[in-house]
Design an enzyme around this catalytic site. Sequence first.
Site, PDB file in Angstrom:
ATOM      1  N   SER A   1       0.855  -1.194   0.000  1.00 33.00           N
ATOM      2  CA  SER A   1       0.000   0.000   0.000  1.00 33.00           C
ATOM      3  C   SER A   1       0.885   1.236   0.000  1.00 33.00           C
ATOM      4  O   SER A   1       1.998   1.220   0.552  1.00 33.00           O
ATOM      5  CB  SER A   1      -0.874   0.012   1.254  1.00 33.00           C
ATOM      6  OG  SER A   1      -1.557   1.250   1.358  1.00 33.00           O
TER       7      SER A   1
ATOM      8  N   TYR B   1      -1.753  -0.295  10.250  1.00 32.43           N
ATOM      9  CA  TYR B   1      -1.893  -0.781   8.867  1.00 32.43           C
ATOM     10  C   TYR B   1      -0.681  -0.366   8.034  1.00 32.43           C
ATOM     11  O   TYR B   1      -0.098  -1.186   7.311  1.00 32.43           O
ATOM     12  CB  TYR B   1      -3.177  -0.205   8.271  1.00 32.43           C
ATOM     13  CG  TYR B   1      -3.360  -0.482   6.795  1.00 32.43           C
ATOM     14  CD1 TYR B   1      -3.810  -1.725   6.353  1.00 32.43           C
ATOM     15  CD2 TYR B   1      -3.095   0.502   5.837  1.00 32.43           C
ATOM     16  CE1 TYR B   1      -3.974  -1.970   4.994  1.00 32.43           C
ATOM     17  CE2 TYR B   1      -3.266   0.264   4.492  1.00 32.43           C
ATOM     18  CZ  TYR B   1      -3.706  -0.972   4.069  1.00 32.43           C
ATOM     19  OH  TYR B   1      -3.869  -1.225   2.726  1.00 32.43           O
TER      20      TYR B   1
HETATM   21  P1  NAP Z   1     -11.595  -5.772   0.173  1.00 34.12           P
HETATM   22  O1  NAP Z   1     -12.444  -5.250  -0.937  1.00 34.12           O
HETATM   23  O2  NAP Z   1     -11.973  -5.461   1.587  1.00 34.12           O
HETATM   24  O3  NAP Z   1     -11.456  -7.352  -0.005  1.00 34.12           O
HETATM   25  C1  NAP Z   1     -10.714  -8.054   0.950  1.00 34.12           C
HETATM   26  C2  NAP Z   1     -10.568  -9.498   0.501  1.00 34.12           C
HETATM   27  O4  NAP Z   1      -9.691 -10.147   1.425  1.00 34.12           O
HETATM   28  C3  NAP Z   1     -11.879 -10.260   0.536  1.00 34.12           C
HETATM   29  O5  NAP Z   1     -11.829 -11.222  -0.498  1.00 34.12           O
HETATM   30  C4  NAP Z   1     -11.843 -10.941   1.914  1.00 34.12           C
HETATM   31  O6  NAP Z   1     -12.604 -12.144   1.963  1.00 34.12           O
HETATM   32  C5  NAP Z   1     -10.368 -11.262   2.014  1.00 34.12           C
HETATM   33  N1  NAP Z   1      -9.848 -11.411   3.372  1.00 34.12           N
HETATM   34  C6  NAP Z   1      -9.896 -10.537   4.418  1.00 34.12           C
HETATM   35  N2  NAP Z   1      -9.272 -11.037   5.487  1.00 34.12           N
HETATM   36  C7  NAP Z   1      -8.808 -12.261   5.133  1.00 34.12           C
HETATM   37  C8  NAP Z   1      -8.092 -13.275   5.802  1.00 34.12           C
HETATM   38  N3  NAP Z   1      -7.720 -13.148   7.083  1.00 34.12           N
HETATM   39  N4  NAP Z   1      -7.787 -14.421   5.122  1.00 34.12           N
HETATM   40  C9  NAP Z   1      -8.170 -14.588   3.840  1.00 34.12           C
HETATM   41  N5  NAP Z   1      -8.842 -13.652   3.148  1.00 34.12           N
HETATM   42  C10 NAP Z   1      -9.163 -12.506   3.791  1.00 34.12           C
HETATM   43  O7  NAP Z   1     -10.070  -5.259   0.002  1.00 34.12           O
HETATM   44  P2  NAP Z   1      -9.279  -4.590  -1.228  1.00 34.12           P
HETATM   45  O8  NAP Z   1      -9.496  -3.130  -1.187  1.00 34.12           O
HETATM   46  O9  NAP Z   1      -9.522  -5.352  -2.467  1.00 34.12           O
HETATM   47  O10 NAP Z   1      -7.775  -4.812  -0.713  1.00 34.12           O
HETATM   48  C11 NAP Z   1      -6.972  -5.882  -1.145  1.00 34.12           C
HETATM   49  C12 NAP Z   1      -5.541  -5.584  -0.734  1.00 34.12           C
HETATM   50  O11 NAP Z   1      -5.145  -4.322  -1.262  1.00 34.12           O
HETATM   51  C13 NAP Z   1      -5.343  -5.481   0.779  1.00 34.12           C
HETATM   52  O12 NAP Z   1      -4.131  -6.074   1.134  1.00 34.12           O
HETATM   53  C14 NAP Z   1      -5.282  -3.990   1.019  1.00 34.12           C
HETATM   54  O13 NAP Z   1      -4.544  -3.650   2.162  1.00 34.12           O
HETATM   55  C15 NAP Z   1      -4.600  -3.518  -0.245  1.00 34.12           C
HETATM   56  N6  NAP Z   1      -4.822  -2.108  -0.550  1.00 34.12           N
HETATM   57  C16 NAP Z   1      -6.075  -1.637  -0.813  1.00 34.12           C
HETATM   58  C17 NAP Z   1      -6.262  -0.286  -1.071  1.00 34.12           C
HETATM   59  C18 NAP Z   1      -7.599   0.294  -1.361  1.00 34.12           C
HETATM   60  O14 NAP Z   1      -7.717   1.551  -1.371  1.00 34.12           O
HETATM   61  N7  NAP Z   1      -8.622  -0.488  -1.607  1.00 34.12           N
HETATM   62  C19 NAP Z   1      -5.156   0.575  -1.057  1.00 34.12           C
HETATM   63  C20 NAP Z   1      -3.902   0.056  -0.783  1.00 34.12           C
HETATM   64  C21 NAP Z   1      -3.744  -1.291  -0.534  1.00 34.12           C
HETATM   65  P3  NAP Z   1     -14.225 -12.148   2.300  1.00 34.12           P
HETATM   66  O15 NAP Z   1     -14.914 -11.626   1.055  1.00 34.12           O
HETATM   67  O16 NAP Z   1     -14.536 -13.576   2.562  1.00 34.12           O
HETATM   68  O17 NAP Z   1     -14.411 -11.238   3.461  1.00 34.12           O
END
Ligand code: NAP
Length: 249
Positions: free
Chosen positions: A143, A157
């Site tokens: 991130s 985080y």
């Molecule tokens: P999201 O929409 O909240 O989706 C999270 C995903 O991770 C879901 O599939 C969830 O499964 C799964 N998950 C959560 N905890 C888990 C665990 N303990 N074990 C296995 N699976 C788990 O998140 P996202 O925005 O796509 O983010 C994905 C990655 O990108 C993360 O690492 C996040 O930190 C990073 N990121 C995101 C952003 C942003 O702005 N969105 C920015 C920087 C970095 P369920 O559906 O079953 O809950």
Amino acid sequence: MNRKVVLVTGASRGIGRATALKAAAQGWAVVVNYLHNHAAADEVVAQVRSAGSAAIAVQGDVAVEADVLHMFAQADALGSLAGAVINAGIVAPPLMLVDMPLERLQRMFNVNVLGAYLCAREAARRMMKSGGGEGGSLVLVSSMAAVLGSPGEYVDYAGSKGAVDTLVTGLAKEMGPEGVRVNAVRPGLIDTEIHASGGQPGRAWKRGVNSPLGRPGTAEEVAEAILWLLSDAASYTTGTHLEVSGGLR
Ligand code: NAP
């Protein structure tokens, strides 16, 4: 079975889901890991299959070693693991460090750091040439928070993603001679449900308009970068941290 398999953690929603669907379109068989949301994971599997690729959904918490071992065993049954996208991650509601309870800190680091290390270890074990593997590519989802620090919001985080960045730097050096490339993407503000899960549903748009490109990114835009790093087009790229942030820094 001789097909190219990619395992994507947290692939039921958001960036992981977009990555799974783009990987399928490029011919990868996909392991769709998720934590709770069976219906969303099943929908991703159905879409991958309708694109003509193989897919399985595997429930598991990346912070639990037995779950991680199970999900990689399921991947082995699908074919030869050539890619891993270590994407599952969590945020939490905005707090200053001085107000953060132990349980929150433990969960943050267990999922975002321990989970990434366990998954990277299992992927590398399978891909490394001296262990009988055929090489491969690992992409870890970090991130921009690792660079910016996220003060007043979630320094826990941000620090967890700093650990992911450092893992990439070291593991790329360990695994280069083994034919395994290891890279990170650093998304900026991406319009997914993660912000709502941290109690800030409008966060991506509210803050994303201040990035140089004037908007938040989409999960698909991050997935494009991940797929490039997975692919042979990135054959001389390892140990890098690719920012997909609309210029936010
Ligand atoms: P999201 O929409 O909240 O989706 C999270 C995903 O991770 C879901 O599939 C969830 O499964 C799964 N998950 C959560 N905890 C888990 C665990 N303990 N074990 C296995 N699976 C788990 O998140 P996202 O925005 O796509 O983010 C994905 C990655 O990108 C993360 O690492 C996040 O930190 C990073 N990121 C995101 C952003 C942003 O702005 N969105 C920015 C920087 C970095 P369920 O559906 O079953 O809950």
